[in-house]
Design a protein around this motif. Structure first.
Motif, PDB file in Angstrom:
ATOM      1  N   VAL A   3      20.751   5.889 -43.062  1.00 29.70           N
ATOM      2  CA  VAL A   3      21.417   5.886 -44.372  1.00 29.70           C
ATOM      3  C   VAL A   3      20.918   7.054 -45.225  1.00 29.70           C
ATOM      4  CG1 VAL A   3      21.701   4.587 -46.528  1.00 29.70           C
ATOM      5  CG2 VAL A   3      21.959   3.426 -44.328  1.00 29.70           C
ATOM      6  N   MET A   4      19.629   7.294 -45.209  1.00 30.15           N
ATOM      7  CA  MET A   4      19.074   8.420 -45.981  1.00 30.15           C
ATOM      8  C   MET A   4      19.616   9.753 -45.456  1.00 30.15           C
ATOM      9  SD  MET A   4      17.547   6.910 -48.330  1.00 30.15           S
ATOM     10  CE  MET A   4      17.132   8.406 -49.174  1.00 30.15           C
ATOM     11  N   SER A   5      19.783   9.867 -44.155  1.00 30.35           N
ATOM     12  CA  SER A   5      20.347  11.082 -43.567  1.00 30.35           C
ATOM     13  C   SER A   5      21.774  11.317 -44.074  1.00 30.35           C
ATOM     14  CB  SER A   5      20.329  10.976 -42.043  1.00 30.35           C
ATOM     15  OG  SER A   5      20.931  12.103 -41.470  1.00 30.35           O
ATOM     16  N   LEU A   6      22.563  10.255 -44.128  1.00 28.75           N
ATOM     17  CA  LEU A   6      23.926  10.375 -44.659  1.00 28.75           C
ATOM     18  C   LEU A   6      23.899  10.774 -46.135  1.00 28.75           C
ATOM     19  CD1 LEU A   6      25.570   7.247 -42.997  1.00 28.75           C
ATOM     20  CD2 LEU A   6      26.057   9.648 -42.474  1.00 28.75           C
ATOM     21  N   ASP A  20      35.133  -1.542 -37.413  1.00 34.90           N
ATOM     22  CA  ASP A  20      35.093  -0.093 -37.254  1.00 34.90           C
ATOM     23  C   ASP A  20      35.885   0.591 -38.370  1.00 34.90           C
ATOM     24  OD1 ASP A  20      34.619   2.392 -35.465  1.00 34.90           O
ATOM     25  OD2 ASP A  20      36.804   2.364 -35.716  1.00 34.90           O
ATOM     26  N   SER A  21      37.052   0.064 -38.672  1.00 34.16           N
ATOM     27  CA  SER A  21      37.895   0.635 -39.717  1.00 34.16           C
ATOM     28  C   SER A  21      37.206   0.582 -41.084  1.00 34.16           C
ATOM     29  CB  SER A  21      39.232  -0.107 -39.770  1.00 34.16           C
ATOM     30  OG  SER A  21      40.020   0.381 -40.820  1.00 34.16           O
ATOM     31  N   ILE A  22      36.607  -0.552 -41.405  1.00 33.31           N
ATOM     32  CA  ILE A  22      35.896  -0.695 -42.683  1.00 33.31           C
ATOM     33  C   ILE A  22      34.682   0.238 -42.716  1.00 33.31           C
ATOM     34  CG2 ILE A  22      34.602  -2.278 -44.171  1.00 33.31           C
ATOM     35  CD1 ILE A  22      36.419  -4.529 -42.950  1.00 33.31           C
ATOM     36  N   PHE A  23      33.967   0.306 -41.588  1.00 35.05           N
ATOM     37  CA  PHE A  23      32.808   1.189 -41.493  1.00 35.05           C
ATOM     38  C   PHE A  23      33.201   2.635 -41.793  1.00 35.05           C
ATOM     39  CE2 PHE A  23      30.525   4.245 -38.821  1.00 35.05           C
ATOM     40  CZ  PHE A  23      29.263   4.155 -39.385  1.00 35.05           C
ATOM     41  N   TRP A  24      34.250   3.123 -41.138  1.00 34.85           N
ATOM     42  CA  TRP A  24      34.630   4.524 -41.311  1.00 34.85           C
ATOM     43  C   TRP A  24      35.247   4.786 -42.679  1.00 34.85           C
ATOM     44  CZ3 TRP A  24      32.362   8.108 -38.820  1.00 34.85           C
ATOM     45  CH2 TRP A  24      31.873   7.857 -37.533  1.00 34.85           C
ATOM     46  N   LYS A  81      34.132   7.631 -47.706  1.00 36.34           N
ATOM     47  CA  LYS A  81      33.950   7.575 -49.163  1.00 36.34           C
ATOM     48  C   LYS A  81      32.494   7.785 -49.568  1.00 36.34           C
ATOM     49  CE  LYS A  81      37.836   4.510 -50.030  1.00 36.34           C
ATOM     50  NZ  LYS A  81      38.257   3.205 -50.553  1.00 36.34           N
ATOM     51  N   CYS A  82      31.621   8.004 -48.598  1.00 31.52           N
ATOM     52  CA  CYS A  82      30.180   8.130 -48.842  1.00 31.52           C
ATOM     53  C   CYS A  82      29.633   6.892 -49.541  1.00 31.52           C
ATOM     54  CB  CYS A  82      29.857   9.404 -49.620  1.00 31.52           C
ATOM     55  SG  CYS A  82      29.841  10.869 -48.560  1.00 31.52           S
ATOM     56  N   ASP A  83      30.147   5.738 -49.183  1.00 26.92           N
ATOM     57  CA  ASP A  83      29.634   4.468 -49.707  1.00 26.92           C
ATOM     58  C   ASP A  83      28.522   4.016 -48.765  1.00 26.92           C
ATOM     59  OD1 ASP A  83      29.106   1.885 -50.561  1.00 26.92           O
ATOM     60  OD2 ASP A  83      31.228   1.315 -50.709  1.00 26.92           O
TER      61      ASP A  83
END
Length: 170
Positions: free
Chosen positions: A80-83, A40-44, A49-51
């Motif tokens: 992913v495209m939405s982000l 979760d931490s890595i995900f957020w 960072k918009c990675d």
């Protein structure tokens, strides 16, 4: 002789890989909680960072994202495209998510003593930086993530983000 060594090495590698996959499926609730909280931490961090390339690795191919203000998004590619096209498209606008302390909880899902998934719940704040102005805490929401272990990898399969409101309202 060389063939026997190669067979032994292959068998050892196979044993380690099989053992590792087995360990992932047999985690205790405490080990599972630590693992999911780390993911979760890595995900957020990647989200903040918009990675989106790294972010995508946490979603199953058939992920479903339910948002009480933005509707439903089906599939990893669409999410992913939405982000990329929304939150990450404007360099003069950034959103940062931060977990509300002491709200994150992980609940194991198991069958016949084997953990196959986890439900993670919590609350988070959203901070906005816009046009070079100082960051400000703007929003608060709750979330539920369904993580499943499939083919040796933990992926988010269902994401529910709800109860969005201004941060100052509570």
């Amino acid at each position: 002789m060389k063939k026997n060594v190669t067979i032994r090495i292959a068998f050892t590698v196979l044993s380690v890989v099989t053992g590792t996959l087995s360990l992932h499926a047999q985690k205790t609730p405490g080990e599972l909680s630590k693992l999911i909280l780390e993911k979760d931490s890595i995900f957020w961090t990647s989200y903040n960072k918009c990675d989106t390339a790294l972010n995508a690795q946490f979603f199953s191919e058939d992920v479903e994202f339910y948002h009480d203000k933005g509707g439903i998004t089906y599939g990893r590619h669409n999410l992913v495209m939405s982000l990329q096209n929304n939150l990450c498209s404007n360099p003069n606008f950034r959103i940062r998510r931060e977990a509300v302390p002491n709200t994150l909880k992980v609940y194991p899902l198991e069958k016949n003593g084997v953990i196959y998934g986890a439900v993670m719940t919590g609350e988070h704040y959203f901070y906005i930086t816009q046009n070079g102005k100082p960051e400000s805490r703007e929003g608060h929401a709750s979330f539920t993530h369904l993580w499943l272990l499939k083919d040796g990898a933990w992926k988010m399969h269902r994401i529910i983000s709800y109860d969005h409101h201004p941060a100052a309202s509570r």
